[in-house]
Motif scaffolding. Structure first.
Motif, PDB file in Angstrom:
ATOM      1  N   GLY A   1      -3.245   6.532  17.805  1.00 27.77           N
ATOM      2  CA  GLY A   1      -2.997   5.160  17.387  1.00 27.77           C
ATOM      3  C   GLY A   1      -2.852   5.167  15.762  1.00 27.77           C
ATOM      4  O   GLY A   1      -2.076   4.269  15.518  1.00 27.77           O
ATOM      5  N   GLN A   2      -3.945   5.594  15.169  1.00 24.69           N
ATOM      6  CA  GLN A   2      -3.715   5.816  13.616  1.00 24.69           C
ATOM      7  C   GLN A   2      -2.659   6.398  13.150  1.00 24.69           C
ATOM      8  O   GLN A   2      -1.972   5.959  12.143  1.00 24.69           O
ATOM      9  N   GLN A   3      -2.416   7.454  13.853  1.00 23.43           N
ATOM     10  CA  GLN A   3      -0.827   8.205  13.338  1.00 23.43           C
ATOM     11  C   GLN A   3       0.321   7.497  13.423  1.00 23.43           C
ATOM     12  O   GLN A   3       1.160   7.398  12.480  1.00 23.43           O
TER      13      GLN A   3
ATOM     14  N   PRO B   1       2.444  17.218   8.509  1.00 24.28           N
ATOM     15  CA  PRO B   1       1.000  17.460   8.830  1.00 24.28           C
ATOM     16  C   PRO B   1       0.220  17.976   7.387  1.00 24.28           C
ATOM     17  O   PRO B   1      -0.829  17.755   7.406  1.00 24.28           O
ATOM     18  N   THR B   2       1.015  18.389   6.523  1.00 26.21           N
ATOM     19  CA  THR B   2       0.225  18.698   5.132  1.00 26.21           C
ATOM     20  C   THR B   2       0.056  17.740   4.308  1.00 26.21           C
ATOM     21  O   THR B   2      -0.349  17.667   3.243  1.00 26.21           O
ATOM     22  N   LEU B   3       0.778  16.386   4.592  1.00 30.69           N
ATOM     23  CA  LEU B   3       0.477  15.105   3.736  1.00 30.69           C
ATOM     24  C   LEU B   3      -0.378  14.147   3.951  1.00 30.69           C
ATOM     25  O   LEU B   3      -0.590  14.290   5.177  1.00 30.69           O
ATOM     26  N   THR B   4      -1.087  13.707   3.075  1.00 28.02           N
ATOM     27  CA  THR B   4      -2.043  12.774   3.587  1.00 28.02           C
ATOM     28  C   THR B   4      -1.397  11.465   4.229  1.00 28.02           C
ATOM     29  O   THR B   4      -0.101  11.327   3.937  1.00 28.02           O
ATOM     30  N   ALA B   5      -2.200  10.496   4.769  1.00 27.94           N
ATOM     31  CA  ALA B   5      -1.665   9.324   5.261  1.00 27.94           C
ATOM     32  C   ALA B   5      -0.774   8.688   4.045  1.00 27.94           C
ATOM     33  O   ALA B   5       0.268   8.193   4.448  1.00 27.94           O
ATOM     34  N   ALA B   6      -1.437   8.434   3.059  1.00 31.96           N
ATOM     35  CA  ALA B   6      -0.759   7.618   1.897  1.00 31.96           C
ATOM     36  C   ALA B   6       0.463   8.272   1.636  1.00 31.96           C
ATOM     37  O   ALA B   6       1.648   7.806   1.403  1.00 31.96           O
TER      38      ALA B   6
ATOM     39  N   GLY C   1      -4.293  -1.832   9.064  1.00 32.68           N
ATOM     40  CA  GLY C   1      -5.732  -1.232   9.134  1.00 32.68           C
ATOM     41  C   GLY C   1      -6.177   0.185   8.892  1.00 32.68           C
ATOM     42  O   GLY C   1      -6.898   0.803   9.421  1.00 32.68           O
ATOM     43  N   LEU C   2      -5.449   0.519   7.798  1.00 30.18           N
ATOM     44  CA  LEU C   2      -5.584   1.803   7.501  1.00 30.18           C
ATOM     45  C   LEU C   2      -6.043   2.053   6.156  1.00 30.18           C
ATOM     46  O   LEU C   2      -6.050   3.386   5.484  1.00 30.18           O
TER      47      LEU C   2
END
Ligand SMILES: Nc1ncnc2c1ncn2[C@@H]1O[C@H](COP(=O)(O)OP(=O)(O)OP(=O)(O)O)[C@@H](O)[C@H]1O
Length: 273
Positions: free
Chosen positions: A165-167, A118-123, A150-151
């Motif tokens: 869906g994005q997660q 949770p503490t990290l960004t998507a990248a 598509g992120l």
């Protein structure tokens, strides 16, 4: 579509060497939990090959052994007896340290509950397996995967700022970024609405068709299984049926023939929605 009932749970086939197109296989795989009167035989002598560059779905009624098979194949659980080989490595004979290294460097995982930090960004979540293994990130490959899911405009968001869906697409990108030998997906669409599920499954199938990835996916969902090249059906810890080039209808037919009426009817209702 091709369908046939499997007869390979016999000792002779345990000796058969798999062809080079096979990236992972099990021979005589037995997994029991507990002991004595409470012993549960979750896998009862499985012989199975997973082809390189294919999406294989594993289906079967609740308790039939789907997760046990995936966990044994992926070195997430110990094998009671039999042989499991993944990417030329004998998983059953590896130490816990070697298994950890295998999982980090050669395997990718996608779980129903996303399992993002949770503490990290998507990248940062996507590159985590490489960062932990202290391996460099192939920026071109990273960009190609991020574009495919598509992120691009969500890379600096944290999981709580992303839809389900994005997660799950972040989890997918994370599973693929290290170019693993096999991606294991356990009910990857279980927490997604049907549109997000369709997007994810198209992406998973695309990773196989376009990037040559190998994917093994456990699912209850006939619609999800229809994205696979091949569907394996388990019952009582045995492989009992197999479909190649499945359709939703052919998967539902097999589920009904196995007496999995509840699931089949549920899926049929879902298909109508
Ligand atoms: N840790 C465990 N301890 C004891 N029994 C277990 C354990 N894990 C699984 N089992 C048993 O092994 C059998 C196979 O379980 P498994 O989870 O592999 O089935 P599944 O097909 O994935 O089920 P589901 O679709 O409900 O997730 C079941 O009878 C289950 O109760």
């Amino acid at each position: 579509m091709t369908a046939h009932t499997l007869t390979s749970n016999h000792p002779a086939s345990s000796l058969a060497a798999p062809p080079a197109s096979v990236i992972a296989y099990a021979r005589g795989l037995v997994k029991t939990y507990g002991a004595g009167e409470t012993e549960v035989r979750a896998l009862d002598g499985i012989d199975v090959d997973f082809a390189r560059g294919e999406l294989t779905a594993i289906m079967g009624p609740s308790g039939s052994g789907k997760s046990s098979l995936m966990h044994c194949m992926a070195g997430l659980d110990t094998v009671t007896s039999g042989t499991v080989v993944v990417d030329d490595m004998n998983v059953g004979r590896m130490s816990e340290r070697q298994l950890t290294a295998l999982r980090r460097t050669r395997l990718g995982f996608i779980f129903q509950s996303f399992n993002l930090i949770p503490t990290l960004t998507a990248a940062e979540n996507i590159t985590l397996p490489l960062d932990i293994a202290r391996r460099p990130v192939d920026r071109a490959h990273f960009a190609a995967i991020v574009a495919a899911v598509g992120l691009e405009d969500r890379l600096h968001h944290r999981p709580s700022e992303l839809s389900g869906g994005q997660q799950q697409r972040v989890a997918c990108a994370r599973a693929l970024v290290a170019r693993p030998a096999v991606v294991f997906a356990d009910e990857p669409t279980g927490n997604l609405d049907s549109k997000s599920a369709g997007d994810l499954l198209r992406f998973l199938r695309g990773s196989v068709d376009d990037l040559g990835q190998t994917v093994v996916m456990v699912t209850h969902d006939a619609r999800a299984a229809a994205y696979a090249h091949r569907v394996l059906f388990l019952a009582d810890g045995r492989l009992v049926h197999e479909l190649t080039d499945p359709t939703q209808a052919s998967v539902l037919d097999v589920m009904r023939s196995m007496g999995d009426e509840t699931e089949a009817e549920h899926e049929h209702d879902g298909a109508r929605r």
